[in-house]
Design an enzyme around this catalytic site. Structure first.
Site, PDB file in Angstrom:
ATOM      1  CG  MET A  31      -1.879  -1.220   1.186  1.00 21.99           C
ATOM      2  SD  MET A  31      -3.431  -0.965   2.059  1.00 21.99           S
ATOM      3  CE  MET A  31      -2.851  -0.665   3.706  1.00 21.99           C
ATOM      4  N   GLY A  32       2.169   1.069  -0.342  1.00 17.66           N
ATOM      5  CA  GLY A  32       3.065   2.215  -0.499  1.00 17.66           C
ATOM      6  C   GLY A  32       3.604   2.751   0.813  1.00 17.66           C
ATOM      7  CG  HIS A  38       7.066  -1.578   2.220  1.00 19.46           C
ATOM      8  ND1 HIS A  38       6.893  -0.507   3.058  1.00 19.46           N
ATOM      9  CD2 HIS A  38       5.853  -2.170   2.108  1.00 19.46           C
ATOM     10  CE1 HIS A  38       5.630  -0.448   3.441  1.00 19.46           C
ATOM     11  NE2 HIS A  38       4.974  -1.445   2.890  1.00 19.46           N
ATOM     12  CD  GLN A  62      -5.932  -3.757   2.864  1.00 15.73           C
ATOM     13  OE1 GLN A  62      -5.788  -4.145   1.720  1.00 15.73           O
ATOM     14  NE2 GLN A  62      -4.986  -3.912   3.778  1.00 15.73           N
ATOM     15  CG  ASP A 151       0.607  -7.072   8.116  1.00 17.30           C
ATOM     16  OD1 ASP A 151      -0.002  -6.472   9.004  1.00 17.30           O
ATOM     17  OD2 ASP A 151       1.416  -6.505   7.355  1.00 17.30           O
ATOM     18  NE  ARG A 188      -2.823   1.596   9.910  1.00 20.00           N
ATOM     19  CZ  ARG A 188      -3.158   0.572   9.111  1.00 20.00           C
ATOM     20  NH1 ARG A 188      -2.412  -0.520   9.090  1.00 20.00           N
ATOM     21  NH2 ARG A 188      -4.226   0.645   8.338  1.00 20.00           N
TER      22      ARG A 188
END
Ligand code: PAF
Length: 288
Positions: A31-32, A38, A62, A151, A188
């Site tokens: 999601m960048g 990443h 989501q 996750d 986040r």
């Protein structure tokens, strides 16, 4: 030079052409707003196939009502530069209406493994994840796709979906990338102010506590959870969403760690919800 594709048709055409010319494709869905985690996924993906395609798409389905869809951090130009540096071949970055046009009505619902943990506090989350990942798989048709183990429930859900829906795609989980002080990398984390950032470290301390207890032979789930909760609750800024120990394949609660298990933690710090986990290995591990 990195290629950016924004339409489904162009992405499908590119993948088909690549496959016809005998190239293997690795996909890293994102999601960048990239962090080191990443980039590590991309580096691993690069090693595993001839072509590395990443997707950047903040997937609205989501996010639940009242969650952070609007404020989710985005910086496409920075992401593009970082992906280019890692050697990504293609970024697939479609607009929302390209993925969910007017009249869109189909969702993928993976049952059982999505019931517990985040499935309780975010009841529509995994339906959105499974749906977008299935769409990306259909559009990009990769041979292999890589996901982070932070996750963990998402990874298990995707493996279940791939098995059940007969996607001919190898799913690889990559271990969590952490900041120097142990905080799991997450887009986040950028929401946290300095005090919250400090309080977030209690998650890592709790994980160390659990790891030490398990290492000393403790197998009773309530004993470990009691101590883990104490560590996190000692920070006044934290609000526990859940702390559980589950079977790492079925994501069902267990009482004694007598097979591979996972300690899963979700904590709200201020308005930011962070998750992390620790895998307890009892038998030979099956993660990818
Ligand atoms: O893990 C994520 O960033 C997202 O859930 C994913 C897999 C890219 C689907 O939107």
């Amino acid at each position: 030079m990195i290629k950016v594709i924004t339409s489904v048709k162009a992405m499908q055409a590119f993948s088909e052409k690549s496959r016809l010319s005998g190239k293997t494709i690795a996909l890293v869905p994102t999601m960048g707003f990239f962090h080191q985690g990443h980039l590590k996924l991309m580096e691993e993906g690069k090693k595993k196939a001839d072509l590395l395609i990443i997707s950047i798409f903040v997937n609205p389905t989501q996010f639940g009502v009242g969650e952070d869809l609007e404020k989710y951090p985005r910086d496409f130009e920075r992401d593009k530069r970082l992906a280019d540096e890692v050697g990504v071949d293609v970024i697939f970055s479609p607009p929302v209406l390209e993925m969910y046009p007017k009249g869109y009505h189909t969702y993928v619902n993976v049952e059982e493994v999505t019931k517990n943990l985040c499935g309780i506090s975010r009841p529509t989350h995994f339906r959105g994840v499974a749906t977008i990942v299935a769409k990306l798989f259909n559009i990009i048709n990769p041979h292999i796709a890589l996901f982070g183990e932070k996750d963990y429930q998402q990874l298990v859900t995707i493996k279940q979906m791939v098995k059940d829906l007969n996607f001919d795609i190898e799913i690889v989980g990559i271990s969590t990338f952490r900041e120097k002080d142990g905080l799991a990398m997450s887009s986040r984390n950028t929401y946290l102010n300095p005090e919250e950032r400090e309080a977030a470290l209690s998650i890592q301390r709790a994980i160390y506590k659990a790891r030490d207890m398990f290492g000393s032979g403790e197998r009773v789930v309530d004993n470990i959870l009691g101590e883990v909760e104490k560590v996190i609750a000692s920070e006044s800024l934290t609000k526990i969403d859940y702390i559980k120990i589950c079977n790492s394949q079925t994501i069902e609660d267990i009482e004694v760690i007598d097979r591979d298990a996972i300690l899963a933690i979700a904590v709200k710090i201020g308005r930011t919800r962070l998750i992390d986990n620790l895998v307890f290995e009892c038998v030979e591990r099956e993660i990818s």
